[in-house]
Design a protein around this motif. Structure first.
Motif, PDB file in Angstrom:
ATOM      1  N   GLU A 279       0.852  -1.195   0.000  1.00 58.70           N
ATOM      2  CA  GLU A 279       0.000   0.000   0.000  1.00 58.70           C
ATOM      3  C   GLU A 279       0.885   1.241   0.000  1.00 58.70           C
ATOM      4  N   ASP A 280       1.510   1.470  -1.133  1.00 59.53           N
ATOM      5  CA  ASP A 280       2.424   2.597  -1.309  1.00 59.53           C
ATOM      6  C   ASP A 280       2.008   3.333  -2.579  1.00 59.53           C
ATOM      7  N   PRO A 281       1.360   4.476  -2.468  1.00 59.50           N
ATOM      8  CA  PRO A 281       0.890   5.173  -3.670  1.00 59.50           C
ATOM      9  C   PRO A 281       2.019   5.576  -4.604  1.00 59.50           C
ATOM     10  N   GLY A 282       3.237   5.692  -4.078  1.00 61.36           N
ATOM     11  CA  GLY A 282       4.357   6.072  -4.917  1.00 61.36           C
ATOM     12  C   GLY A 282       4.973   4.918  -5.677  1.00 61.36           C
ATOM     13  N   TRP A 283       4.673   3.688  -5.242  1.00 62.11           N
ATOM     14  CA  TRP A 283       5.255   2.512  -5.903  1.00 62.11           C
ATOM     15  C   TRP A 283       4.300   1.314  -5.737  1.00 62.11           C
ATOM     16  N   PRO A 284       3.161   1.338  -6.397  1.00 62.83           N
ATOM     17  CA  PRO A 284       2.178   0.249  -6.264  1.00 62.83           C
ATOM     18  C   PRO A 284       2.536  -0.935  -7.160  1.00 62.83           C
ATOM     19  N   TRP A 285       3.658  -1.553  -6.866  1.00 62.08           N
ATOM     20  CA  TRP A 285       4.175  -2.654  -7.674  1.00 62.08           C
ATOM     21  C   TRP A 285       4.661  -3.749  -6.741  1.00 62.08           C
TER      22      TRP A 285
ATOM     23  N   LEU B 162      -8.763  -8.301  -9.998  1.00 60.46           N
ATOM     24  CA  LEU B 162      -8.883  -7.517 -11.222  1.00 60.46           C
ATOM     25  C   LEU B 162      -8.533  -6.058 -10.952  1.00 60.46           C
ATOM     26  N   GLY B 163      -9.066  -5.514  -9.873  1.00 60.16           N
ATOM     27  CA  GLY B 163      -8.788  -4.128  -9.531  1.00 60.16           C
ATOM     28  C   GLY B 163      -7.311  -3.885  -9.257  1.00 60.16           C
ATOM     29  N   THR B 164      -6.661  -4.847  -8.611  1.00 67.85           N
ATOM     30  CA  THR B 164      -5.224  -4.722  -8.355  1.00 67.85           C
ATOM     31  C   THR B 164      -4.440  -4.668  -9.658  1.00 67.85           C
ATOM     32  N   GLY B 165      -4.767  -5.563 -10.578  1.00 66.02           N
ATOM     33  CA  GLY B 165      -4.080  -5.566 -11.867  1.00 66.02           C
ATOM     34  C   GLY B 165      -4.287  -4.280 -12.637  1.00 66.02           C
ATOM     35  N   LEU B 166      -5.505  -3.768 -12.621  1.00 70.42           N
ATOM     36  CA  LEU B 166      -5.797  -2.518 -13.329  1.00 70.42           C
ATOM     37  C   LEU B 166      -5.074  -1.335 -12.683  1.00 70.42           C
ATOM     38  N   HIS B 167      -5.002  -1.338 -11.366  1.00 68.01           N
ATOM     39  CA  HIS B 167      -4.296  -0.261 -10.666  1.00 68.01           C
ATOM     40  C   HIS B 167      -2.807  -0.290 -11.003  1.00 68.01           C
ATOM     41  N   MET B 168      -2.226  -1.481 -11.020  1.00 72.39           N
ATOM     42  CA  MET B 168      -0.811  -1.616 -11.396  1.00 72.39           C
ATOM     43  C   MET B 168      -0.570  -1.118 -12.816  1.00 72.39           C
ATOM     44  N   LEU B 169      -1.457  -1.494 -13.723  1.00 73.67           N
ATOM     45  CA  LEU B 169      -1.279  -1.104 -15.118  1.00 73.67           C
ATOM     46  C   LEU B 169      -1.456   0.406 -15.298  1.00 73.67           C
ATOM     47  N   THR B 170      -2.386   0.995 -14.568  1.00 71.00           N
ATOM     48  CA  THR B 170      -2.576   2.446 -14.631  1.00 71.00           C
ATOM     49  C   THR B 170      -1.301   3.173 -14.221  1.00 71.00           C
ATOM     50  N   TRP B 171      -0.724   2.737 -13.111  1.00 66.21           N
ATOM     51  CA  TRP B 171       0.516   3.355 -12.627  1.00 66.21           C
ATOM     52  C   TRP B 171       1.649   3.164 -13.626  1.00 66.21           C
ATOM     53  N   LEU B 172       1.799   1.946 -14.127  1.00 63.77           N
ATOM     54  CA  LEU B 172       2.875   1.652 -15.076  1.00 63.77           C
ATOM     55  C   LEU B 172       2.724   2.484 -16.341  1.00 63.77           C
ATOM     56  N   SER B 173       1.500   2.602 -16.821  1.00 68.34           N
ATOM     57  CA  SER B 173       1.250   3.411 -18.009  1.00 68.34           C
ATOM     58  C   SER B 173       1.546   4.882 -17.743  1.00 68.34           C
ATOM     59  N   ASP B 174       1.159   5.367 -16.572  1.00 68.41           N
ATOM     60  CA  ASP B 174       1.372   6.779 -16.240  1.00 68.41           C
ATOM     61  C   ASP B 174       2.862   7.112 -16.157  1.00 68.41           C
ATOM     62  N   ILE B 175       3.655   6.251 -15.503  1.00 64.57           N
ATOM     63  CA  ILE B 175       5.074   6.586 -15.328  1.00 64.57           C
ATOM     64  C   ILE B 175       5.849   6.425 -16.635  1.00 64.57           C
TER      65      ILE B 175
ATOM     66  N   ARG C  96      14.922   0.855 -10.333  1.00 60.98           N
ATOM     67  CA  ARG C  96      14.690   0.451  -8.946  1.00 60.98           C
ATOM     68  C   ARG C  96      14.072   1.594  -8.166  1.00 60.98           C
ATOM     69  N   GLN C  97      13.143   1.250  -7.293  1.00 59.16           N
ATOM     70  CA  GLN C  97      12.461   2.244  -6.476  1.00 59.16           C
ATOM     71  C   GLN C  97      13.475   3.125  -5.745  1.00 59.16           C
ATOM     72  N   GLY C  98      13.311   4.430  -5.869  1.00 63.43           N
ATOM     73  CA  GLY C  98      14.184   5.373  -5.189  1.00 63.43           C
ATOM     74  C   GLY C  98      15.444   5.730  -5.940  1.00 63.43           C
ATOM     75  N   ALA C  99      15.719   5.057  -7.054  1.00 64.40           N
ATOM     76  CA  ALA C  99      16.935   5.322  -7.824  1.00 64.40           C
ATOM     77  C   ALA C  99      16.619   6.205  -9.024  1.00 64.40           C
ATOM     78  N   PRO C 100      17.621   6.911  -9.586  1.00 65.78           N
ATOM     79  CA  PRO C 100      17.391   7.672 -10.816  1.00 65.78           C
ATOM     80  C   PRO C 100      16.986   6.734 -11.945  1.00 65.78           C
ATOM     81  N   ARG C 101      16.148   7.230 -12.815  1.00 65.47           N
ATOM     82  CA  ARG C 101      15.694   6.416 -13.942  1.00 65.47           C
ATOM     83  C   ARG C 101      16.406   6.860 -15.219  1.00 65.47           C
ATOM     84  N   GLN C 102      17.062   5.914 -15.870  1.00 65.00           N
ATOM     85  CA  GLN C 102      17.689   6.206 -17.146  1.00 65.00           C
ATOM     86  C   GLN C 102      16.622   6.289 -18.243  1.00 65.00           C
ATOM     87  N   ARG C 103      16.919   7.001 -19.305  1.00 66.23           N
ATOM     88  CA  ARG C 103      15.966   7.126 -20.393  1.00 66.23           C
ATOM     89  C   ARG C 103      16.196   6.073 -21.486  1.00 66.23           C
ATOM     90  N   TYR C 104      17.427   5.724 -21.744  1.00 68.86           N
ATOM     91  CA  TYR C 104      17.766   4.771 -22.796  1.00 68.86           C
ATOM     92  C   TYR C 104      18.518   3.611 -22.156  1.00 68.86           C
TER      93      TYR C 104
END
Length: 331
Positions: A172-178, A207-220, A236-244
């Motif tokens: 239950e972490d709104p910043g990382w629902p994975w 079903l709701g859990t899967g949809l919530h995960m996909l919404t977050w993944l699509s948004d980020i 990784r959670q909390g680490a810088p994200r590379q683009r390529y």
């Protein structure tokens, strides 16, 4: 010009599907792998009216998978051009993808003998379980294909249930629902298998859990209205994200999951995820580069800071085909 199967045909012979290419030319020295043959069987099985040449390829890919499978239901993964296996049978990601390919062929194969043989091999493989969540997710997608056509398949239902359990539920972490503290590859497949399991079992919470995960993944993975896929190095959670280096497999996984979410919920808003994935190949990406070659029909192997990696291997080309199949169904 619309991407089709021409490069997949170029990469195939009477044994299977070659894994790598330099530009569009096959690199035979790298041989074949179960992973890619299974992916190939998925996209051909999805075709509603395949040509005789594609039917022949489906038979070839199915024969490869049944040859790769041992008596316990495990699969070898790497076959050399000399037709010698380079590994022992196992239940890693290639087992999961083989089960996905077999399940799709069993449900959607264009000929009865393909469906029957695929179901036989799937049943043998369904006796196994992998300790790897992604392998289980891929296998679960094959089980879901069977359940959509044969709802009373206890074998497929049990595998799909176990696949959803292997993926787990996010904290239950709104910043990382994975369910894992990192994203790696084909991430949307984890959300998709929960969506499929929840829908086919009537479990609205799952079903709701899967949809919530996909919404977050699509948004980020959306930047300025375009798809910006998690790169091959992962995130990784909390680490810088590379683009390529962004990979076509990530794009195709997102298109698949959004298409399933749209069908399950009836909500056309999910179609936008499919459209963004298709547009990524056409140039709506972080480099503004087209990610496929109209002359060959092949997809480029990755999006780098300097533009596309111009090699056109099997995984990337199948990802292109798969994404365009999903986009084509939108009308």
């Amino acid at each position: 010009m619309t991407p089709g199967f021409q490069h997949l045909i170029r990469l195939s012979d009477d044994t299977g599907l070659f894994e790598h290419a330099r530009r569009a030319v096959v690199r035979r020295q790298h041989g074949y792998c179960t992973d890619d043959v299974a992916r190939g069987l998925v996209v051909i099985s999805r075709e509603p009216d395949p040509t005789p040449e594609l039917t022949r390829l489906a038979e070839c890919y199915l024969a490869f998978l049944t040859h790769a499978q041992d008596r316990t239901g495990a699969f070898r993964n790497r076959l050399g051009f000399d037709r010698r296996w380079h590994d022992r049978a196992g239940i890693g990601d290639w087992w999961g993808r083989a089960m996905w390919g077999l399940g799709t062929a069993a449900a959607r194969g264009c000929a009865p003998w393909i469906r029957e043989e695929a179901l036989h091999a799937f049943a043998l493989g369904a006796e196994r379980r992998s300790p790897h969540p992604r392998a289980m997710a891929f296998a679960g997608l094959g089980a879901a294909e069977i359940l959509r056509t044969t709802s009373d398949s206890t074998m497929a239902a049990a595998l799909l249930t176990d696949a959803a359990q292997a993926v787990g539920t996010p904290p239950e972490d709104p910043g990382w629902p994975w369910p894992q503290p990192y994203l790696t590859y084909a991430n949307a497949a984890l959300a998709e298998v929960l969506i499929a399991a929840g829908d086919l079992s009537g479990d609205r919470s799952l079903l709701g859990t899967g949809l919530h995960m996909l919404t977050w993944l699509s948004d980020i993975q959306t930047r300025d209205g375009r798809l910006s896929a998690v790169p091959a190095a992962g995130w990784r959670q909390g680490a810088p994200r590379q683009r390529y280096d962004q990979q076509p497999i990530e794009v195709a996984a997102l298109a698949d999951a959004c298409a399933v979410a749209a069908r399950v919920t009836g909500d056309p808003a999910w179609h936008e995820g499919v459209r963004r994935a298709a547009a990524w190949f056409l140039g709506a990406n972080d480099a503004g580069a087209r990610m496929w070659d109209p002359d060959t029909g092949g997809a480029y192997d990755g999006l780098t800071e300097d533009g596309p990696n111009l090699n056109q291997g099997a995984e990337s080309t199948i990802a292109l085909i798969s994404t365009m199949q999903q986009a084509g169904e939108l009308g």
